[in-house]
Design an enzyme around this catalytic site. Structure first.
Site, PDB file in Angstrom:
ATOM      1  N   ASN D 105     141.599   1.642 116.956  1.00 58.07           N
ATOM      2  CA  ASN D 105     140.526   1.710 115.553  1.00 58.07           C
ATOM      3  C   ASN D 105     139.256   1.843 116.268  1.00 58.07           C
ATOM      4  O   ASN D 105     138.501   2.968 115.670  1.00 58.07           O
ATOM      5  CB  ASN D 105     140.599   0.777 114.999  1.00 58.07           C
ATOM      6  CG  ASN D 105     142.364   0.443 114.351  1.00 58.07           C
ATOM      7  OD1 ASN D 105     143.164   1.207 114.668  1.00 58.07           O
ATOM      8  ND2 ASN D 105     142.547  -0.554 113.735  1.00 58.07           N
ATOM      9  N   HIS D 151     118.070  38.153  89.165  1.00 53.81           N
ATOM     10  CA  HIS D 151     119.133  38.802  88.467  1.00 53.81           C
ATOM     11  C   HIS D 151     119.968  40.264  89.009  1.00 53.81           C
ATOM     12  O   HIS D 151     120.363  40.775  88.197  1.00 53.81           O
ATOM     13  CB  HIS D 151     118.995  38.811  86.992  1.00 53.81           C
ATOM     14  CG  HIS D 151     118.227  37.796  86.328  1.00 53.81           C
ATOM     15  ND1 HIS D 151     119.196  37.068  85.612  1.00 53.81           N
ATOM     16  CD2 HIS D 151     117.212  37.262  86.232  1.00 53.81           C
ATOM     17  CE1 HIS D 151     118.338  35.894  85.137  1.00 53.81           C
ATOM     18  NE2 HIS D 151     117.266  36.194  85.430  1.00 53.81           N
ATOM     19  N   SER D 272     137.908  51.513 109.766  1.00 54.35           N
ATOM     20  CA  SER D 272     139.091  51.416 108.793  1.00 54.35           C
ATOM     21  C   SER D 272     140.284  51.933 109.550  1.00 54.35           C
ATOM     22  O   SER D 272     140.181  52.868 110.422  1.00 54.35           O
ATOM     23  CB  SER D 272     138.791  52.334 107.600  1.00 54.35           C
ATOM     24  OG  SER D 272     139.890  52.558 106.800  1.00 54.35           O
ATOM     25  N   LYS D 278     134.615  55.298 107.617  1.00 56.20           N
ATOM     26  CA  LYS D 278     134.206  53.843 107.479  1.00 56.20           C
ATOM     27  C   LYS D 278     133.474  53.250 108.486  1.00 56.20           C
ATOM     28  O   LYS D 278     133.904  53.219 109.482  1.00 56.20           O
ATOM     29  CB  LYS D 278     135.276  52.852 106.897  1.00 56.20           C
ATOM     30  CG  LYS D 278     135.971  53.516 105.599  1.00 56.20           C
ATOM     31  CD  LYS D 278     134.821  53.537 104.166  1.00 56.20           C
ATOM     32  CE  LYS D 278     134.506  52.118 103.968  1.00 56.20           C
ATOM     33  NZ  LYS D 278     135.439  51.047 103.488  1.00 56.20           N
ATOM     34  N   GLU D 285     130.547  39.869 105.589  1.00 57.04           N
ATOM     35  CA  GLU D 285     131.732  39.589 104.941  1.00 57.04           C
ATOM     36  C   GLU D 285     132.153  38.178 104.973  1.00 57.04           C
ATOM     37  O   GLU D 285     132.115  37.252 104.273  1.00 57.04           O
ATOM     38  CB  GLU D 285     132.690  40.712 104.622  1.00 57.04           C
ATOM     39  CG  GLU D 285     132.096  41.915 103.948  1.00 57.04           C
ATOM     40  CD  GLU D 285     133.532  42.931 104.031  1.00 57.04           C
ATOM     41  OE1 GLU D 285     133.513  43.510 105.091  1.00 57.04           O
ATOM     42  OE2 GLU D 285     134.123  43.413 103.073  1.00 57.04           O
TER      43      GLU D 285
END
Lengths: 457, 457, 457, 457
Positions: D105, D151, D272, D278, D285
């Site tokens: 422990n 915003h 891709s 791409k 990400e």
């Protein structure tokens, strides 16, 4: 005039308004408006007469709010706009100068920082009060034995004081966390404007000094985008609530008929709507149930901030309800824990009887063999074997015969063995620092008291 | 008389009381008391005159509550006790018979099940309304091209209708989740008593029928311990809110100056306190920010239930605030999303210009080579090489020379190549089921409309 | 050739690669490639000889994977690319045709849907096995009394069978949740291409049929963006794990010396490294500790999906580890719970002694008065008063005098009163449907068995 | 011998074993065993020859582990037992003395504290590296204008350096959090034994000094029950990951064609499988997608600790995987962010063009009026009106006529007005401390550099 030609949709107003919850920031908002107004005048951005008119109007608004006589209007989107509107009603057109050189973005960040700072300080004091209650309870039950549990199995006897002090150390750490959160509110956002700073030669240091900030936020973009201090408060609160959930869980367990270690006072328990005999530890149960709520608020605010591009986004309005509910929940939980600990009556007989379970002296028997030179791992095996013999033959360890003992190990002295099975022997043999021997617990109690005294100083 | 000799501590009362939030269960509580009363009389557990007196008192209480004239008292711990107290004040001692053969444990579980059932039904209808708004918008923009994105990079052109319908299918799945949650409330808890059943020969089926439950909970212990249906509702709400957060995020993105794909109506946007030119998509941002709140409520209720021994524990009182706030939050979010979609003005020119990016026809060029027999992986390499040549020389794909094209692959027909670079070619070539060719989108629109019509039926 | 001129940074490769975890999808990936290949040939998009070459190569790859002889290479970013690379090594250039008319986006969504479907089915069967073990245990301890607890206070006696069956009903609901999750995988993503559909006249229905999907995803954009089915599985798993945490918590509690209701078998417990006497319920504790882990995976996937614009984003790669760890964790927890229930030895004497606590008959005494016409609320007060007299005078309820009883209520018959204090009386009086009377438990056991048999059928 | 008569069930072993993950603690475990051994000998609890034998065996074990030549066995439940087993194989019976005066422990709590301390230090250095990269990038783009957004709407122009420095201040706060977490590991658990202290006169201070702890844990019960430091680390990591998710989100946004503010290097992007053109920002990400994972680990550990009675429970074993995965995830995310920032190429033209949007000078026009004595709120209305006129008539602000301007306010000077619409004017007018004027940014850069230098010192 506004750049908008249509009125807000009522559903949008319902979603968007924050007045129902952010009104509790009013006195922070007034304090910052006062400091801001004084600074604007000191920097000659507004005149002294403007300053005086604005301050007088702020006083009047404060009086209305204190007296609960402030008339909110439908168009008041939030507390900041409501106060500015009322200032303008009272002071006339000069009210329109209040918002010079600031934006709602830095204004709201400042209010939330002030609120968080106050809440962290308040929590720290409430934590101290609970720690003090636990210290007092420890002192009152200094040498009351009970079993210490691992895996909820009786493991080794300890004193109740030692057990209660374990919570004190948790709380002293919680206090450090709240201090950390408080320190994270030390940078004044006000003066960052919408995001880029303002077009005026302001004196942010003066505002910081008046409002009790250590320094000004060094980057205006960060200043309006940052809610780290709220996360810090929520994290401190979450850990504290988790500690309280452990205390609550033990009070529930200990007040069961099976344990019977504690009787909670009537003032902290409820009856049943149908079972007339019941006395339920509702408050202790709620200590347990509130922790996930606070942890969820912490997670939620992380979720709100997740992947949010700079700078201010409306999402940040979601900081407040998570923060406010946490403050209120933690406050009542700490107060309830303090009250319960102060009112709890421990049952010395039940605890002592449980602590007299012979099996929990097994480690001491092993250590006795260690001291005679047997390697610990071998001792462990010898004692485990004795336990198995006892359990399988339905006897206690004390009922094993001398022959059985010596057969297990020729280093085992039957007289010493039987003496080790008594509880006191075990308790007082835990002489290592932080251990359960009374002298060590007294030492610890002194240390806890000193730590707490530092806060009071 | 009570078994308690001390009054509750005020802090305990503050922690323990649920009246401030559970009062919204009042009409469910009255409905169940009526059904329970009728059943008690039908089983001759109480007399018909008792029944009539109780029902009359319940009517009176309901009138007071409807008129907001019900006087709550300090001692009212929760809505159940408040109503029973008032019934007794009105009806006299017979009021004490209302709680025969039930307990607060099964009573509150029943109210929460009724509330959850209603909320799931309400959410389903709100989901349908949003789906309908999206279908209408899809229909109105059937053949408006925009780029489809992967990794937020323009990938292949699609029609706006196709993109909007993607959300419809998410919502149709949400509806299945709410139906599942509703179905999980079908077992009546009432009659389980405190936990073990009751000492009376009750007719639980009759109560179930009157209150609209399909059947009675088959195990009384489970009936008072169970909050699965609340978890099911929260899970459905969390997934729905996560869907709305994606929609909100896209509306924020699309209303940026850089994308410029959509103009949100004034009715759903806000100005800035400092920047007069701003028109901020606050409602869309809040759609995004509310999802973590609902997910947190789900987590929190799991946390409350975690490791809770059977049967009823006070911890279960923490089901309500998580549930209520989720219901209210989801309700306003769904309504706001519906309003925004109905009011959004899409900017066809900006979308179409973006969709005309020649690079996004690259897959079509590769597939053109596939059709001439070149293995797809080789085609991919040929086209990637052409892209690299174009990018490195600062030209568009359309500006590559015939020589460069043929050098890349002798299967590459320059004329066909340049035709493929026009947007329309690409859109209408996606002829597979579920693809973006107009005929396929029309098919899909019909399917979505049919699915929605089933709900209305 | 590639459009890239620099190689990947090694840190990026470490962050980006999913091969270390997604390799467990290999047999789903091969199954879908087979179905896809057959469809391409049937639609004349590739030739029959291409098909045969591809299928032969897929067979070879499968053999290598089964034999753990597949040589992964450094450049293999994920299992899909690894398999396609190897197919091409084996089959030559025709391997490049495998990826015709599909994209990694629809490919990976399809693999994950197949995996989720299998996992949901597997979980359902494991849930049934645990339910069966509980039913068997209930049957074996049909009439063993123990106290039912509310607030962890003894409330009313119940039979152990009744208590164990409460978990069966939880599990039967879990099963419905797994079935729902399974049903949510019914739409085939394959054929959606990157996002917009494909340039070929594919037959998605044929692929769906071969792979066991009910229908094809109706919107290609949604098909590659959707992970709802994973959320549904995680939600089902979270609720199931929360149920198991309650079972685990009770086994820990019941195996404490204080409760002593159960002895867990050696095979499901551990010793201590230092305390030779200890027998720790580690498996039961871990049932408790694993629930927050699974709930966290659910929250995390919601967090990943939060505010994600359409369509595919790399973020979606984070679905897999949350899903895989949940599947593995739940699997071992369900198996452990089943093993523990099958091996648990209940201690009838300890449970029965606890259930004989006179106080827990108090509700029955109140109901006795109800049957003599006293309103329930008055009865509750009378009995609560008796409890208080007994507790304050240190006597049991049975030791109250006739005089004291009659003084409390003239409707109280001392002889009936004392008979009610015996345990059996209370147990068999709970005659309501779902209650603890033996006849009702037998009824319930039959219903549970029937429900389970339906699954086996 | 053991007290158990049956072997462990294989499923239990699978659930219970921690070796697969806790083996990474091996060098902490060996370090503590060395310190413990030396202390035991110094206190004469074991002999010097025992000490030497144990140290030699520990050296040998370490060599095997370093060389990846350590043979784990099926019975090795965890790394602690594996090492002790091997020590005993090498040293013989004396190996059994290693576990004298300690328990698993306190042993495991010590290893986890050491691991957490190291990890916090490591994270702090990685945070510094990222801050340095951002400072370098800020320096290289000191006066590159881009729009600041609120915003996600263009609000006011700022310099890129200012924007990048916002992240530096976030990271500097993260560093304080990691320092706090490190400080929370300062109390040595070892010597607490199973829970109550040990039967030997140990010297915990000596062990603390050797292992780099500031002091010894003052309460043995708390020492084995406490995982607060792990929560502190996870909380610091969660906030840091949330910051990185914001950075990732901006990189994704900025590398879209619509924004076009940044080109990520090939080394940090992917292609891709199907779209040859791409170039996907996968690493950015994943920065975004990893934050919810780390937040979930934090929640999960709170959940594990929730309502756990003292002292050690097996549940605490669930600390490790949450901690380990967080350490690894954060490590790769910080490294990836550093690499991306170092490799990012910013597109000055695109940013500058966006920053030249006339509308974003609106606040400056309002402030111009303020300086002529018009109250701010009135100015805001005047400018909002001009914006509306311009937008509704399809003109830019600069195209409004002198007549229109003067009609809006006679304080409005058309020449000054048109000058304010140029970007530079606005940037350099933000002169408040922390604002975007170049002098202020230079000041800020110096402050950031100094703060970072303190860490290096």
């Amino acid at each position: 005039m506004s750049r908008f030609s249509e009125p807000q949709d009522p559903v949008f107003a319902r979603l968007n308004t924050s007045l129902s919850f952010d009104r509790r920031l009013w006195h922070h908002d007034i304090a910052q408006s006062r400091a801001h107004t004084r600074m604007l005048a000191a920097q000659a951005i507004i005149g002294d007469d403007d300053r005086d008119a604005l301050l007088a109007a702020l006083d009047a608004v404060e009086s209305e709010l204190v007296a609960d006589a402030f008339a909110f209007e439908d168009g008041d989107e939030d507390i900041h706009m409501a106060i500015e509107r009322r200032v303008t009603e009272i002071a006339g057109a000069v009210g329109g100068k209040l918002h010079t050189a600031r934006s709602r973005n830095d204004q709201v960040a400042t209010d939330v920082a002030l609120f968080t700072r106050d809440s962290a300080g308040h929590a720290a004091r409430a934590v101290d009060a609970l720690a003090q209650a636990l210290i007092d309870a420890a002192e009152a039950h200094l040498d009351w034995p009970l079993p210490g549990y691992t895996h909820l199995q009786r493991a080794q006897p300890v004193y109740l004081s030692h057990h209660l002090l374990a919570y004190v150390w948790m709380l002293l750490r919680d206090r450090e966390r709240f201090s950390f959160a408080e320190a994270q509110t030390a940078a004044l956002p006000l003066g960052a404007g919408a995001l880029a700073g303002v077009n005026f030669d302001t004196d942010r240091d003066a505002v910081a000094a008046e409002l009790g900030f250590d320094h000004v936020a060094p980057n205006s973009i960060d200043a309006v985008s940052n809610r780290d201090f709220a996360l810090d408060y929520l994290s401190a609160a979450a850990t504290c609530a988790t500690h309280l959930s452990r205390l609550g869980a033990e009070l529930v367990l200990w007040s069961s008929e099976e344990f019977g270690f504690v009787t909670l006072p009537d003032a902290w328990t409820s009856g049943s709507s149908i079972m007339p005999q019941k006395k339920n530890p509702d408050a202790a149960e709620l200590l347990r149930a509130k922790a996930p709520r606070i942890v969820a608020h912490l997670s939620a605010l992380h979720g709100v901030m997740h992947a949010l591009p700079l700078t201010y986004n409306k999402d940040l309005q979601e900081d407040k309800e998570h923060l406010f509910d946490t403050v209120d929940t933690l406050d009542v939980c700490l107060a309830a824990a303090t009250g319960m600990i102060r009112g709890a009556r421990f049952n010395g007989e039940r605890m002592s009887a449980a602590a007299s379970d012979e099996l929990i002296a097994a480690t001491d028997v092993a250590d006795h063999l260690v001291k005679r030179g047997v390697p610990f791992r071998a001792c462990h095996g010898i004692v485990a074997g004795l336990v198995r013999v006892a359990v399988e033959s339905g006897r206690s360890l004390g009922e094993l015969t001398d022959g059985e003992l010596v057969a297990a190990s020729d280093q085992l002295d039957p007289i010493a063995f039987r003496e080790l099975l008594t509880q006191t022997s075990s308790l007082e043999s835990k002489v290592s620092v932080g251990g359960t021997a009374l002298a060590r617990v007294r030492e610890q109690l002194g240390a806890a008291r000193s730590a707490l005294a530092l806060h009071a100083a």
